[in-house]
Enzyme design. Structure first.
Site, PDB file in Angstrom:
ATOM      1  N   ARG A 115     -12.704  24.803  27.149  1.00  8.22           N
ATOM      2  CA  ARG A 115     -11.973  24.742  25.885  1.00  8.22           C
ATOM      3  C   ARG A 115     -11.033  25.941  25.785  1.00  8.22           C
ATOM      4  NH1 ARG A 115     -14.406  26.889  21.838  1.00  8.22           N
ATOM      5  NH2 ARG A 115     -16.383  25.810  22.122  1.00  8.22           N
TER       6      ARG A 115
ATOM      7  N   TYR B  54       8.925  12.829  10.502  1.00 10.71           N
ATOM      8  CA  TYR B  54       8.006  11.851  11.109  1.00 10.71           C
ATOM      9  C   TYR B  54       6.891  11.481  10.117  1.00 10.71           C
ATOM     10  CZ  TYR B  54       4.600  10.028  14.433  1.00 10.71           C
ATOM     11  OH  TYR B  54       3.695   9.239  15.090  1.00 10.71           O
TER      12      TYR B  54
ATOM     13  N   ASP C 217      10.540  20.596  15.069  1.00 10.46           N
ATOM     14  CA  ASP C 217       9.940  19.506  15.838  1.00 10.46           C
ATOM     15  C   ASP C 217      11.060  18.938  16.711  1.00 10.46           C
ATOM     16  OD1 ASP C 217       9.000  17.106  16.851  1.00 10.46           O
ATOM     17  OD2 ASP C 217       7.859  16.595  15.043  1.00 10.46           O
TER      18      ASP C 217
ATOM     19  N   LYS D 281       6.183  11.658  24.076  1.00  4.83           N
ATOM     20  CA  LYS D 281       7.503  11.033  24.103  1.00  4.83           C
ATOM     21  C   LYS D 281       8.275  11.486  25.350  1.00  4.83           C
ATOM     22  CE  LYS D 281       5.801   9.735  20.135  1.00  4.83           C
ATOM     23  NZ  LYS D 281       6.029  10.451  18.886  1.00  4.83           N
TER      24      LYS D 281
END
Ligand SMILES: *Cc1c(COP(=O)(O)O)cnc(C)c1O
Length: 379
Positions: free
Chosen positions: A47, A99, A171, A196
């Site tokens: 982690r 978004y 973003d 994306k």
């Protein structure tokens, strides 16, 4: 400093030190053996750190021109990690047609912890300035916006925010770092859904935050481990493979996006085309200054919901699906798909009509894409 195309392929990656493998392996392990108490090779628990993830983080930091990257399980997890920089009572100014998932996270989840958000058209500096309050700590920008491709002037808005001691987050998912480099305009943090363009092959979900300031880097490293929404090694490896071709893919997305936009703009049955590369776009001059090429996202309006339904159902090469940024072309109907959760009056305020169609133009042969549009829209 190597050029962008070279950084895409080599940034953050050395041949594997233990075997010489040219490609960073998928380190599918949860823990690392220590040689003796307190003595290890830099990794203790996966982690906290993983070599595949670390290679991707260094690769994306280099590509965006930042100092450090932090990879998360999704774009939303990355945005949530950025929001953890804020404290109860802090206020954020957000691009109004951000978004939908970002709007949902801010409004439905983070307002519960005492954060407040104002949504304004950040293409208008006066509106941004008017929205700032003494509690404003962050400006969260999306440019171009989804799906009407409105732009915000990054240099101007960053100067304004910094004059008020407000940090700027961009973003950059819709543009990709090939097309737009927010850190060069002064932004403090860049976030992407790697799902994306960065991965580019529609086979992985992930997010990345790129930081430049010491205090952000320190906190994001801490919170990535403390909250634990890390990107797994296989997904990190997929995105690393994706970024090797980012430059050539984006050049082709730009070329095909432009060609599709010009084709639609000249089509008698198309009422309006939204694409920053067209001279008819109200912010074309800003786009030419701020972007390298104009990307692969094109929206257009055929005038009626019935007309839009016909086009959506007839397209074949453009697959009817949410998401964007993959090598294959997609089409979606924002009002009933990506923006279904946005209330009607908000949709109207951002100029999103029922008959709008959004294309994610892929890198197929342009003549095949045009032929598909002709058979769907008519001559
Ligand atoms: C997809 C997307 C996100 C969310 O990313 P996920 O990987 O789906 O969590 C955030 N911002 C933009 C602009 C996006 O397109």
């Amino acid at each position: 400093m190597p050029s962008f195309n070279t950084l895409c392929i080599h940034g953050g990656q050395e041949p594997d030190p233990s075997t010489g493998a040219i490609i960073t392996p998928i380190y599918q392990t949860s823990t690392y053996v220590q040689e003796e108490l307190g003595k290890h090779k830099g990794h203790e628990y996966a982690r906290t750190s993983n070599p595949t993830r670390a290679a991707l983080e260094a690769n994306l930091a280099a590509i965006e021109g930042g100092r450090a990257g932090f990879a998360f399980a999704s774009g939303m997890a990355a945005i949530n990690a950025i929001a953890s920089l804020l404290e109860q009572g802090d206020h954020v100014v957000v691009t109004d047609n951000t978004y939908g998932g970002t709007f949902r996270l801010f409004e439905r989840v983070l307002t519960r912890s005492g954060l407040t958000f104002s949504y304004v058209d950040t293409s208008d500096l006066a509106l941004v300035e008017a929205a700032l309050t003494p509690a404003t700590k962050m400006l969260f920008i999306e440019t171009p916006t989804n799906p009407i491709l409105r732009l915000t002037d990054l240099t101007a808005v960053t100067a304004l925010a910094h004059a008020h001691g407000v940090a700027v987050v961009v973003d950059n998912t819709f543009a990709s770092p090939y097309v737009q480099r927010p850190l060069e305009h002064g932004a403090d943090l860049v976030v992407h859904s790697t799902t994306k363009y960065l991965n580019g092959h529609s086979d992985s979900v992930g997010g990345i935050v790129i930081a430049v300031r010491d205090e952000h880097i320190e906190w994001l490293k801490f919170v990535q481990n403390a909250a634990g929404a890390i990107l797994g090694p296989f997904d990190a490896w997929l995105v690393l493979r994706g970024t090797k071709t980012l430059a050539v893919r984006m050049a082709q997305h730009n070329a095909n996006g432009m060609a599709v936009a010009e084709f639609l703009a000249s089509h008698p049955r198309v009422q309006q085309v939204f694409y920053p590369g067209l001279p008819s776009h109200p912010q074309h001059a800003l786009a030419a200054r701020q972007m390298r090429g104009f990307g692969g996202m094109v929206s257009f309006d055929v005038g009626s919901l019935e007309g839009a339904r016909t086009v959506l159902n007839r397209l074949r090469l453009f697959a009817l699906a949410e998401s964007l940024g993959g090598v294959e072309s997609l089409v979606c109907h924002p009002v009933t798909m990506t923006h279904a959760s946005v209330p009607e009056e908000r949709r109207r305020a951002i100029g999103l009509s029922d008959s709008l169609i959004r294309l994610s133009v892929g890198i197929e042969d342009i003549e095949d894409l045009k032929a598909d549009l002709v058979q769907a829209i008519g001559e």
